[in-house]
Design an enzyme around this catalytic site. Structure first.
Site, short mmCIF file in Angstrom:
data_model
loop_
_atom_site.label_atom_id
_atom_site.label_comp_id
_atom_site.label_asym_id
_atom_site.label_seq_id
_atom_site.Cartn_x
_atom_site.Cartn_y
_atom_site.Cartn_z
N ASP A 28 0.97 -1.22 0.62
CA ASP A 28 -0.14 -0.01 0.32
C ASP A 28 0.79 1.02 0.02
O ASP A 28 1.77 0.82 1.00
CB ASP A 28 -1.34 -0.13 0.61
CG ASP A 28 -2.11 -0.71 0.88
OD1 ASP A 28 -2.99 -1.45 0.26
OD2 ASP A 28 -1.98 -1.76 2.18
N ASP A 53 -6.90 -1.28 -4.24
CA ASP A 53 -8.10 -0.76 -3.85
C ASP A 53 -8.60 0.01 -4.33
O ASP A 53 -10.15 0.39 -3.68
CB ASP A 53 -7.68 -0.36 -2.04
CG ASP A 53 -6.58 -1.75 -1.60
OD1 ASP A 53 -6.71 -2.87 -2.36
OD2 ASP A 53 -5.75 -1.17 -0.75
#
Length: 168
Positions: free
Chosen positions: A128, A146
């Site tokens: 991330d 995401d």
């Protein structure tokens, strides 16, 4: 008999643009993650704006680091869920390729799911790097996959709301 196989081919051809979109999402996700892995150490952060940072984070769990502290079994559990979802999404795309909003949502979900599955298989965690914040409040870091999954979920909800309204 020929009509049955012809309709199968047209279904497959109809889903090709959506598979192409899923591929573009997947490639954008993997490209950005490769850049982050190449240029950032774990925890490194770059201030971009007053509400956005680029930061390298490893998430061994799911959304919002759900089960990140588990003993490692979650890697395979979430990989299996992602692969199962991908198979189901491809089947749904084949059945509903002509429903533009629904197919768009499915393509977003597919590209995002596969992007995160590849991370789990290659690294044991999801990379991330997008960090949004405001006035000391930080949203959990996320990535292109995401964001695509979120767009797909919103698209599915919107598609259903519009379908119900058309049914009135």
């Amino acid at each position: 008999m020929a009509g049955g196989s012809g309709s199968g081919r047209s279904r497959s051809a109809g889903m090709l643009p959506w598979l192409g979109l899923a591929l573009l999402i997947f490639l954008a996700d993997q490209f950005t993650k490769t850049l982050i892995l190449g240029y950032y150490q774990l925890g490194d952060s770059t201030w971009v704006t007053s509400f956005f940072n680029v930061v390298r984070v490893h998430n061994s769990g799911a959304a919002f680091s759900f089960l990140a502290g588990a003993s490692g079994w979650q890697r395979w559990f979430f990989t299996a869920i992602g692969l199962g979802a991908a198979v189901f999404i491809v089947w749904m795309l084949r059945q509903h390729a002509g429903q533009r909003l629904f197919a768009f949502a499915m393509a977003c979900l597919l590209g995002g799911a596969l992007g995160n599955v590849v991370d789990r298989l290659m690294h044991g965690y999801v990379v991330d790097f997008i960090q949004l914040h405001y006035a000391g409040w930080y949203f959990p870091s996320f990535n292109v996959a995401d964001a695509a999954i979120t767009a797909g979920a919103v698209g599915m909800i919107l598609d259903e709301v519009l379908r119900v309204r058309r049914g009135r």
